[in-house]
Write a protein that holds these residues in place. Structure first.
Motif, PDB file in Angstrom:
ATOM      1  N   GLU A  75       0.712  -1.285   0.228  1.00 52.23           N
ATOM      2  CA  GLU A  75       0.121   0.031  -0.086  1.00 52.23           C
ATOM      3  C   GLU A  75       0.794   1.169   0.050  1.00 52.23           C
ATOM      4  O   GLU A  75       0.500   2.042  -0.819  1.00 52.23           O
ATOM      5  N   SER A  76       1.990   1.441   0.929  1.00 51.62           N
ATOM      6  CA  SER A  76       2.709   2.740   1.030  1.00 51.62           C
ATOM      7  C   SER A  76       3.653   2.498  -0.415  1.00 51.62           C
ATOM      8  O   SER A  76       4.039   3.753  -0.545  1.00 51.62           O
ATOM      9  N   GLU A  77       3.862   1.491  -0.952  1.00 51.28           N
ATOM     10  CA  GLU A  77       4.917   1.577  -1.846  1.00 51.28           C
ATOM     11  C   GLU A  77       4.272   1.915  -3.510  1.00 51.28           C
ATOM     12  O   GLU A  77       4.992   2.069  -4.246  1.00 51.28           O
ATOM     13  N   SER A  78       2.647   2.055  -3.388  1.00 51.42           N
ATOM     14  CA  SER A  78       2.092   2.192  -4.500  1.00 51.42           C
ATOM     15  C   SER A  78       1.233   3.401  -4.337  1.00 51.42           C
ATOM     16  O   SER A  78       0.440   3.898  -5.243  1.00 51.42           O
ATOM     17  N   THR A  79       1.285   4.069  -3.030  1.00 52.36           N
ATOM     18  CA  THR A  79       0.408   5.273  -2.913  1.00 52.36           C
ATOM     19  C   THR A  79       1.251   6.528  -2.590  1.00 52.36           C
ATOM     20  O   THR A  79       2.262   6.429  -1.779  1.00 52.36           O
ATOM     21  N   THR A  80       1.019   7.712  -3.286  1.00 55.99           N
ATOM     22  CA  THR A  80       1.990   8.715  -3.356  1.00 55.99           C
ATOM     23  C   THR A  80       1.300   9.619  -1.973  1.00 55.99           C
ATOM     24  O   THR A  80       0.355   9.574  -1.765  1.00 55.99           O
TER      25      THR A  80
END
Length: 347
Positions: A75-80
């Motif tokens: 989630e954190s690696e694909s959300t800016t």
């Protein structure tokens, strides 16, 4: 072009990472794809520019899985940060008491390049770089700290409520700008007389508002929002149902404050004054300029009023009940007693 796949066994039993080269449509090598698989965990995938970065990431993921401390980073690696700010503005900010200042700060974060970064990739250094940018833009130390506080809370919400348990809060890793000593500006010599004369020339409302501020230690927003239904002249009390601290406060009215309020006409809309906080600030600046008074802000009148309460002999608990300060430490920041008045008490 031949695609090669390189696999290497984990240092820990039961985990395996594979690294494969990544190519664009023209067949140019552009990076390395990594997949990590371990029984009992969802497969993890990531792409890196260099083989060294890919291997380092794989080792970290495998180690965390084996040690039982792994947290899903997908989630954190694909959300800016931009996407999180927009979500925060939609889900969190509307529930805040004072939304507008926070909205303005978040809008500024949206305009910065850091907002395009993925949440998992933002480090303390990145936030420190933004702090330097803010300083070069002329933002005050306190303003920068408020911007950081908003961003820090966003990361906290993302970690606890939006499924980004693996991220760390980069704001906790940076050194915050040190705040200067609290202001100790008091009205001196004949400044009060000159100020009131200038306010009288400006308009009656600003004159009455300034007098109330000096007598009650009420904040600008509290004075502007005062309603007649909350003013009891007979009991000499003004009730403030909506304060900065979120608690109801009852402010005793001095003889001068009572004189001001008793002379005012009642408005149909129930407000004591038809004026907003920004209008008061602008008018106050004009009055100070007309009176030849330098470096005096409207909020300094709260300092003045608080100090006068102590000089009248009230104890800290009594003063706190009037001003609404939650702790004695907070109250101390607003209290600057005149040495000559203290000397009189000493005899």
């Amino acid at each position: 072009m031949q695609h090669t796949k390189v696999s290497f066994g984990s240092l820990w039993r039961g985990a395996m990472a594979s690294i494969t080269p990544s190519y664009d449509r023209e067949g140019e090598h552009i990076g390395w794809k990594v997949s990590v698989r371990k029984k009992g965990f969802p497969s993890q995938y990531q792409t890196f520019r260099t083989r060294k970065e890919a291997e380092a990431w794989a080792v970290i993921i495998e180690s965390e899985m084996t040690r039982g401390v792994w947290r899903d980073r997908s989630e954190s690696e694909s959300t800016t940060l931009k996407e999180c700010i927009e979500r925060y503005l939609s889900e969190v900010t509307p529930h805040k008491k004072n939304q507008h200042p926070e909205e303005l700060k978040l809008q500024q974060w949206l305009r910065r390049p850091i907002s395009k970064r993925f949440m998992a990739s933002i480090r303390g250094k990145d936030v420190a770089d933004v702090i330097k940018d803010m300083e070069s833009e002329g933002k005050s130390k306190n303003t920068i700290r408020l911007h950081l506080a908003v961003l820090s809370h966003l990361f906290k919400v993302a970690k606890t409520e939006w499924g980004m348990e693996a991220i760390s809060n980069p704001c906790e890793a940076v050194r915050k700008p040190r705040l200067p000593q609290g202001r100790d500006r008091r009205l001196v010599d004949n400044e009060e007389t000159r100020l009131l004369d200038a306010c009288r020339d400006e308009n009656p409302d600003i004159l009455y508002i300034v007098r109330i501020a000096i007598e009650t230690a009420m904040r600008r927003s509290e004075i502007c929002g005062l309603q007649w239904e909350n003013v009891n002249l007979a009991r000499r009390v003004a009730m403030l149902p909506d304060t900065k601290n979120g608690t109801v406060r009852r402010v005793p009215l001095s003889s001068d404050a009572l004189e001001v309020l008793s002379a005012l006409p009642r408005r149909i809309d129930g407000l004591v004054w038809d004026v907003n906080a920004d209008t008061v600030t602008r008018a106050f600046k004009r009055c100070c300029k007309r009176a030849g008074i330098e470096d005096l802000r409207f909020h300094d009148l709260r300092h003045e009023a608080t100090s006068r309460l102590f000089e009248k002999g009230l104890n800290p608990m009594q003063v706190a009940a009037i001003t609404g300060h939650k702790t004695l430490q907070m109250l101390k920041r607003y209290t600057h007693l005149k040495a000559e008045d203290l000397a009189k008490l000493l005899g």
